[in-house]
Design an enzyme around this catalytic site. Structure first.
Site, PDB file in Angstrom:
ATOM      1  N   LYS A 116      34.605  31.758  42.551  1.00 19.48           N
ATOM      2  CA  LYS A 116      35.132  32.406  41.567  1.00 19.48           C
ATOM      3  C   LYS A 116      36.183  33.730  41.696  1.00 19.48           C
ATOM      4  CE  LYS A 116      32.417  34.767  38.618  1.00 19.48           C
ATOM      5  NZ  LYS A 116      31.468  34.969  37.526  1.00 19.48           N
TER       6      LYS A 116
ATOM      7  N   ASP B 298      25.372  38.948  44.671  1.00 21.31           N
ATOM      8  CA  ASP B 298      25.255  38.098  43.449  1.00 21.31           C
ATOM      9  C   ASP B 298      24.324  37.106  43.612  1.00 21.31           C
ATOM     10  OD1 ASP B 298      27.282  39.331  41.939  1.00 21.31           O
ATOM     11  OD2 ASP B 298      28.954  37.907  42.788  1.00 21.31           O
TER      12      ASP B 298
HETATM   13  C1  S3P Z   1      33.578  40.405  42.181  1.00 24.58           C
HETATM   14  C2  S3P Z   1      32.784  41.760  42.857  1.00 24.58           C
HETATM   15  C3  S3P Z   1      31.334  41.939  42.688  1.00 24.58           C
HETATM   16  C4  S3P Z   1      30.639  40.772  42.066  1.00 24.58           C
HETATM   17  C5  S3P Z   1      31.223  40.102  41.127  1.00 24.58           C
HETATM   18  C6  S3P Z   1      32.523  39.721  41.419  1.00 24.58           C
HETATM   19  C7  S3P Z   1      34.800  40.478  42.527  1.00 24.58           C
HETATM   20  O1  S3P Z   1      31.388  42.914  41.839  1.00 24.58           O
HETATM   21  O2  S3P Z   1      29.251  41.206  41.950  1.00 24.58           O
HETATM   22  O3  S3P Z   1      30.543  39.027  40.606  1.00 24.58           O
HETATM   23  O4  S3P Z   1      35.340  39.047  42.508  1.00 24.58           O
HETATM   24  O5  S3P Z   1      35.536  41.226  43.007  1.00 24.58           O
HETATM   25  P1  S3P Z   1      31.314  44.580  42.111  1.00 24.58           P
HETATM   26  O6  S3P Z   1      32.518  44.877  42.630  1.00 24.58           O
HETATM   27  O7  S3P Z   1      30.918  45.264  40.846  1.00 24.58           O
HETATM   28  O8  S3P Z   1      30.430  44.658  43.291  1.00 24.58           O
END
Ligand code: S3P
Length: 374
Positions: free
Chosen positions: A19, A316
């Site tokens: 993702k 996650d």
């Molecule tokens: C993500 C960063 C993470 C993760 C999120 C996706 C990203 O969040 O938990 O599902 O794609 O940069 P945080 O930056 O808030 O830690």
């Protein structure tokens, strides 16, 4: 009580595309000149929100399942959206896009669903404002909807109080437009997909350490160049099969082409520390986004401690690791994970309540969980 008989998990499967990488491929493809062809894109709601937002800023994007073709407009050729940019449920879209919008020659408003409108946005507004951005929370509660007036930005050195790839990426994307250099230092290394992909699109990105903390610097950039991107499988999806096969006797599963970027592979380290048998086979793409086949076999698990710099590498995956801990022998302590409270839901509370309801011994702490398994 009889132990229920579980059928073992056996077989080979390919999980859907990563993702985080899918979001970034659409974003950088839109900001590049030329076309970007993406294979393995995750056509889930969040990444489709990113496509929708860039389409409404004039970018032509053809999406057919996991194949996407982006006809980039260039860094400075996006057009003003006709209405509010709807980020749906996607925190990544909201935060990363804010960094891009801060530097455009037009004004915009971005928002999303009820959950997005409760998530903290001050964490991106603080550094973006320090760069000269004019970004405000319309409701005055530091959450979306956000109103952004495009401005000339200036490079800064941002010492981030949290290890967040969304914050780091918002500042780095703004940094492409900011005069001079923009550096982000973080307490522990968060996922580095933005840094890796910016390099693939031709940007100058320097990574290193500043006062013993991981840091990354981008320079004002005139052009990004469209490229081909092959998105590996999402380790966050693979994690459910890694845990499932580890805890059901007789299981043996091969997961094909899973992303094992070292800033994302903490779930493998944590499960191995619990006694899991996971083999990494056939590593490829080591210089862009490494991927490999993972072979996982049943093994009796025991408790472990999960905290510190490991947390951003598995943030996650902590909910599914908590489930593994509930059936492992002994105590598992999860610490330094307060960030879980500000995700789409409070994941510490949700896991404590859900696992307790299933009969597990779980205690919620300020920044994690204590799970007495078995
Ligand atoms: C993500 C960063 C993470 C993760 C999120 C996706 C990203 O969040 O938990 O599902 O794609 O940069 P945080 O930056 O808030 O830690």
């Amino acid at each position: 009580m009889n132990t229920p008989a579980f059928k073992p998990l056996r077989g080979t499967l390919t999980v859907s595309g990563d993702k985080s990488i899918s979001h970034r491929a659409v974003m950088l493809g839109s900001l590049a000149t030329g076309t970007t062809e993406i294979e393995g894109f995750l056509p889930g709601e969040d990444c489709l929100s990113t496509i929708r937002c860039f389409r409404s800023m004039g970018v032509q994007i053809e999406q057919n399942g996991s194949s996407v073709k982006v006809f980039g407009r260039g860094l400075r050729e996006l057009t003003a959206p006709a209405g509010i940019l709807d980020c749906g449920n996607s925190g990544t879209t909201t935060r990363l896009l804010s960094g891009v919008l801060a530097a455009q020659h037009f004004n915009s408003v971005l928002s999303g669903d009820a959950s997005i409108q409760r998530r903290p946005m001050k964490r991106i507004m603080i550094p973006l404002r320090a760069m000269g951005a004019d970004i405000t929370s319309i409701s005055g509660n530091d959450c979306a909807p956000l109103s952004v007036h495009g401005k000339q930005l200036y490079g800064i050195h941002f010492n981030s109080p949290i290890a967040s790839a969304q914050v780091k990426s918002a500042v780095l994307l703004a940094g492409l437009y900011a005069s001079g250099q923009t550096t982000v230092t973080e307490p522990a290394l968060s996922r580095d997909h933005t840094e890796r992909m910016l390099r693939s699109f031709g940007a100058k990105v320097l990574t290193g350490n500043f006062e013993d903390r991981p840091s990354v610097t981008v320079t004002e950039t005139q052009n990004l160049y469209g490229t081909e991107i092959s998105v590996p499988g999402d380790i966050s999806s693979a994690a459910f099969f890694l845990v499932g096969a580890s805890i059901v006797p007789g299981s043996e599963v091969v997961l094909r082409n899973v992303g094992i970027n070292p800033t994302r592979d903490g779930v493998i380290s944590a499960l191995r520390a619990m006694g899991a048998k996971i083999e990494v086979l056939e590593v490829r793409n080591e210089d862009s986004e490494p991927a490999a086949d993972l072979l996982v076999r049943y093994a009796p698990l025991h408790g472990t401690e999960i905290g510190g710099a490991l947390i951003p590498r598995l943030i996650d995956e902590l909910p599914v690791l908590a489930a593994a801990a509930a059936v492992a022998e002994g105590r598992t302590m999860i610490r330094d994970a307060a960030e879980l409270k500000v995700k789409e839901s409070n994941r510490i509370r949700t896991m404590a309540e859900g696992l307790s309801r299933l009969g597990a011994q779980v205690e919620e702490t300020e920044d994690g969980l204590i799970i007495d398994g078995g």
